[in-house]
Design a protein around this motif. Sequence first.
Motif, PDB file in Angstrom:
ATOM      1  N   VAL A   1       0.828  -1.207   0.000  1.00 62.89           N
ATOM      2  CA  VAL A   1       0.000   0.000   0.000  1.00 62.89           C
ATOM      3  C   VAL A   1       0.862   1.256   0.000  1.00 62.89           C
ATOM      4  O   VAL A   1       1.811   1.379   0.779  1.00 62.89           O
ATOM      5  CB  VAL A   1      -0.935   0.026   1.229  1.00 62.89           C
ATOM      6  CG1 VAL A   1      -1.862   1.235   1.167  1.00 62.89           C
ATOM      7  CG2 VAL A   1      -1.749  -1.266   1.313  1.00 62.89           C
ATOM      8  N   THR A   2       0.476   2.200  -0.852  1.00 61.65           N
ATOM      9  CA  THR A   2       1.036   3.547  -0.816  1.00 61.65           C
ATOM     10  C   THR A   2      -0.100   4.517  -0.538  1.00 61.65           C
ATOM     11  O   THR A   2      -1.134   4.493  -1.227  1.00 61.65           O
ATOM     12  CB  THR A   2       1.709   3.919  -2.143  1.00 61.65           C
ATOM     13  OG1 THR A   2       2.725   2.964  -2.447  1.00 61.65           O
ATOM     14  CG2 THR A   2       2.339   5.304  -2.052  1.00 61.65           C
ATOM     15  N   LEU A   3       0.081   5.336   0.477  1.00 58.00           N
ATOM     16  CA  LEU A   3      -0.913   6.323   0.897  1.00 58.00           C
ATOM     17  C   LEU A   3      -0.462   7.696   0.399  1.00 58.00           C
ATOM     18  O   LEU A   3       0.636   8.149   0.724  1.00 58.00           O
ATOM     19  CB  LEU A   3      -1.033   6.309   2.424  1.00 58.00           C
ATOM     20  CG  LEU A   3      -1.956   7.337   3.088  1.00 58.00           C
ATOM     21  CD1 LEU A   3      -3.399   7.161   2.636  1.00 58.00           C
ATOM     22  CD2 LEU A   3      -1.847   7.221   4.615  1.00 58.00           C
ATOM     23  N   PHE A   4      -1.314   8.350  -0.388  1.00 61.38           N
ATOM     24  CA  PHE A   4      -0.995   9.639  -0.982  1.00 61.38           C
ATOM     25  C   PHE A   4      -1.768  10.757  -0.296  1.00 61.38           C
ATOM     26  O   PHE A   4      -2.987  10.647  -0.099  1.00 61.38           O
ATOM     27  CB  PHE A   4      -1.364   9.655  -2.470  1.00 61.38           C
ATOM     28  CG  PHE A   4      -0.512   8.791  -3.353  1.00 61.38           C
ATOM     29  CD1 PHE A   4       0.535   9.341  -4.087  1.00 61.38           C
ATOM     30  CD2 PHE A   4      -0.773   7.428  -3.479  1.00 61.38           C
ATOM     31  CE1 PHE A   4       1.316   8.551  -4.916  1.00 61.38           C
ATOM     32  CE2 PHE A   4       0.000   6.629  -4.305  1.00 61.38           C
ATOM     33  CZ  PHE A   4       1.054   7.191  -5.024  1.00 61.38           C
ATOM     34  N   ASP A   5      -1.071  11.833   0.037  1.00 62.00           N
ATOM     35  CA  ASP A   5      -1.743  13.033   0.536  1.00 62.00           C
ATOM     36  C   ASP A   5      -0.756  14.191   0.482  1.00 62.00           C
ATOM     37  O   ASP A   5       0.348  14.077   1.024  1.00 62.00           O
ATOM     38  CB  ASP A   5      -2.238  12.844   1.974  1.00 62.00           C
ATOM     39  CG  ASP A   5      -3.303  13.878   2.355  1.00 62.00           C
ATOM     40  OD1 ASP A   5      -3.035  15.082   2.207  1.00 62.00           O
ATOM     41  OD2 ASP A   5      -4.388  13.475   2.790  1.00 62.00           O
ATOM     42  N   PRO A   6      -1.127  15.311  -0.146  1.00 64.88           N
ATOM     43  CA  PRO A   6      -0.196  16.433  -0.248  1.00 64.88           C
ATOM     44  C   PRO A   6      -0.133  17.307   0.999  1.00 64.88           C
ATOM     45  O   PRO A   6       0.744  18.172   1.109  1.00 64.88           O
ATOM     46  CB  PRO A   6      -0.763  17.231  -1.424  1.00 64.88           C
ATOM     47  CG  PRO A   6      -2.229  16.960  -1.372  1.00 64.88           C
ATOM     48  CD  PRO A   6      -2.368  15.536  -0.893  1.00 64.88           C
TER      49      PRO A   6
ATOM     50  N   GLY B   1       3.977  -0.013   5.057  1.00 63.87           N
ATOM     51  CA  GLY B   1       3.246   0.901   4.187  1.00 63.87           C
ATOM     52  C   GLY B   1       4.090   2.113   3.853  1.00 63.87           C
ATOM     53  O   GLY B   1       4.937   2.547   4.641  1.00 63.87           O
ATOM     54  N   ARG B   2       3.866   2.680   2.672  1.00 62.77           N
ATOM     55  CA  ARG B   2       4.627   3.841   2.217  1.00 62.77           C
ATOM     56  C   ARG B   2       3.712   5.059   2.128  1.00 62.77           C
ATOM     57  O   ARG B   2       2.558   4.944   1.681  1.00 62.77           O
ATOM     58  CB  ARG B   2       5.265   3.574   0.853  1.00 62.77           C
ATOM     59  CG  ARG B   2       6.378   2.539   0.890  1.00 62.77           C
ATOM     60  CD  ARG B   2       6.994   2.351  -0.501  1.00 62.77           C
ATOM     61  NE  ARG B   2       5.991   1.870  -1.446  1.00 62.77           N
ATOM     62  CZ  ARG B   2       5.654   0.602  -1.578  1.00 62.77           C
ATOM     63  NH1 ARG B   2       6.213  -0.327  -0.810  1.00 62.77           N
ATOM     64  NH2 ARG B   2       4.734   0.245  -2.457  1.00 62.77           N
ATOM     65  N   PHE B   3       4.248   6.208   2.521  1.00 64.42           N
ATOM     66  CA  PHE B   3       3.500   7.456   2.434  1.00 64.42           C
ATOM     67  C   PHE B   3       4.150   8.360   1.398  1.00 64.42           C
ATOM     68  O   PHE B   3       5.370   8.565   1.416  1.00 64.42           O
ATOM     69  CB  PHE B   3       3.458   8.168   3.788  1.00 64.42           C
ATOM     70  CG  PHE B   3       2.730   9.492   3.718  1.00 64.42           C
ATOM     71  CD1 PHE B   3       1.342   9.521   3.618  1.00 64.42           C
ATOM     72  CD2 PHE B   3       3.428  10.682   3.728  1.00 64.42           C
ATOM     73  CE1 PHE B   3       0.669  10.729   3.535  1.00 64.42           C
ATOM     74  CE2 PHE B   3       2.764  11.900   3.646  1.00 64.42           C
ATOM     75  CZ  PHE B   3       1.377  11.926   3.545  1.00 64.42           C
ATOM     76  N   ALA B   4       3.341   8.899   0.491  1.00 61.52           N
ATOM     77  CA  ALA B   4       3.803   9.838  -0.521  1.00 61.52           C
ATOM     78  C   ALA B   4       3.174  11.189  -0.225  1.00 61.52           C
ATOM     79  O   ALA B   4       1.946  11.330  -0.253  1.00 61.52           O
ATOM     80  CB  ALA B   4       3.416   9.363  -1.913  1.00 61.52           C
ATOM     81  N   ALA B   5       3.999  12.183   0.066  1.00 66.07           N
ATOM     82  CA  ALA B   5       3.517  13.506   0.461  1.00 66.07           C
ATOM     83  C   ALA B   5       3.154  14.331  -0.770  1.00 66.07           C
ATOM     84  O   ALA B   5       3.682  15.420  -1.011  1.00 66.07           O
ATOM     85  CB  ALA B   5       4.564  14.210   1.305  1.00 66.07           C
ATOM     86  N   ARG B   6       2.224  13.827  -1.536  1.00 63.98           N
ATOM     87  CA  ARG B   6       1.739  14.509  -2.726  1.00 63.98           C
ATOM     88  C   ARG B   6       0.404  13.893  -3.120  1.00 63.98           C
ATOM     89  O   ARG B   6       0.002  12.848  -2.585  1.00 63.98           O
ATOM     90  CB  ARG B   6       2.729  14.375  -3.881  1.00 63.98           C
ATOM     91  CG  ARG B   6       3.032  12.936  -4.292  1.00 63.98           C
ATOM     92  CD  ARG B   6       4.051  12.887  -5.426  1.00 63.98           C
ATOM     93  NE  ARG B   6       4.371  11.523  -5.824  1.00 63.98           N
ATOM     94  CZ  ARG B   6       3.652  10.804  -6.675  1.00 63.98           C
ATOM     95  NH1 ARG B   6       2.550  11.317  -7.226  1.00 63.98           N
ATOM     96  NH2 ARG B   6       4.011   9.569  -6.997  1.00 63.98           N
ATOM     97  N   ALA B   7      -0.271  14.564  -4.030  1.00 65.51           N
ATOM     98  CA  ALA B   7      -1.534  14.033  -4.523  1.00 65.51           C
ATOM     99  C   ALA B   7      -1.278  12.868  -5.478  1.00 65.51           C
ATOM    100  O   ALA B   7      -0.250  12.824  -6.172  1.00 65.51           O
ATOM    101  CB  ALA B   7      -2.316  15.130  -5.228  1.00 65.51           C
ATOM    102  N   LEU B   8      -2.199  11.940  -5.503  1.00 65.82           N
ATOM    103  CA  LEU B   8      -2.158  10.872  -6.494  1.00 65.82           C
ATOM    104  C   LEU B   8      -2.353  11.489  -7.872  1.00 65.82           C
ATOM    105  O   LEU B   8      -3.272  12.280  -8.084  1.00 65.82           O
ATOM    106  CB  LEU B   8      -3.259   9.857  -6.210  1.00 65.82           C
ATOM    107  CG  LEU B   8      -3.388   8.680  -7.177  1.00 65.82           C
ATOM    108  CD1 LEU B   8      -2.229   7.707  -6.974  1.00 65.82           C
ATOM    109  CD2 LEU B   8      -4.719   7.967  -6.967  1.00 65.82           C
TER     110      LEU B   8
END
Length: 329
Positions: free
Chosen positions: A32-37, A150-157
Amino acid sequence: METKLRVRVAVAGAGAIGSAVALTLVRAGFDVTLFDPNSPGDNASGVAAGMLAPLAEAVFDPVSTPHLALLRRARDRWPAFTAGLDLPILRDGLRVEGEAAWLAGIAARLEALGAPFQRLDGALVDAEDWRVEARPALTALRIGFEALGGRFAARALAADDLPAFSAVVLATGAGDAGGLAPELAALTPIKGQILRADRGPSSGPVIRGEGVYVCPGDRPAIGATMEAGRADLAVDPSATAALRAAAIRLRPELAEARMTTEVGVRAATPDGLPLVGWSATPGVMLAVGARRNGWLLAPLVADLVAAYLKGDHPGSDATSLDARRFSRT
């Protein structure tokens, strides 16, 4: 869906529901990768009192009244959901105070719902409702998610991300998520403002009065406005003046408090329940539109999403939350 193959799933939105979905899926073996800016807590779930309060919602919000049984089932999932997390559930209940005539009306609503309550010192009290501290809870969910890989991406999908994932879960609140799902047209924004006070009750039950609640804590939350159709994040003192006045009637010491305003925008469906399940868009799943009950419903929504992705039966609440119930003709 075969989780042992480490199926890759993207979750867009790290509010209460998105974070719960991401954690539940990684617990189930998904990649899982969780995206949120946004910064942690800089969303509607962070601007919230963290209510796990089916009874108060059913009594004070007519849209939620028909859903009391479902909301109770959602609350009951919280103890298992928080196992292994540094996320305490505060079970101090509800206390309703006010003028005698208004209290009589609230008591009648409680009785009509078959809710157990007591009369104590001129107030109505009930132990059924719980809560969490919203911003610390978001942090605890992120820590638990990342601890399991789990990985977090500090940006919008972005559209360019989609080919890398077998499924995308949209938990993006009131945003349109780039037009990925036609079902999102059923959502309307609701702007909510709460006040945070620098003094007031630090512990104990949530106190409800006419047109206001006071939620104890280090910075007690006083809420909340419900401004349908508004999606701006501008602070509007005229909308919160009545909250402040009502809170002071409940707890006169708040007259000396310094209060700051926090603003969030939630998404709502016509029936007040979220859209959960597969979109008409292939590979896209919805977990959006929980109105004011994002925290309460988060574990239930997460379990439904996991069931759909694993190919399991989603359970008896799936029909009520069907993602396509407003778009079918």
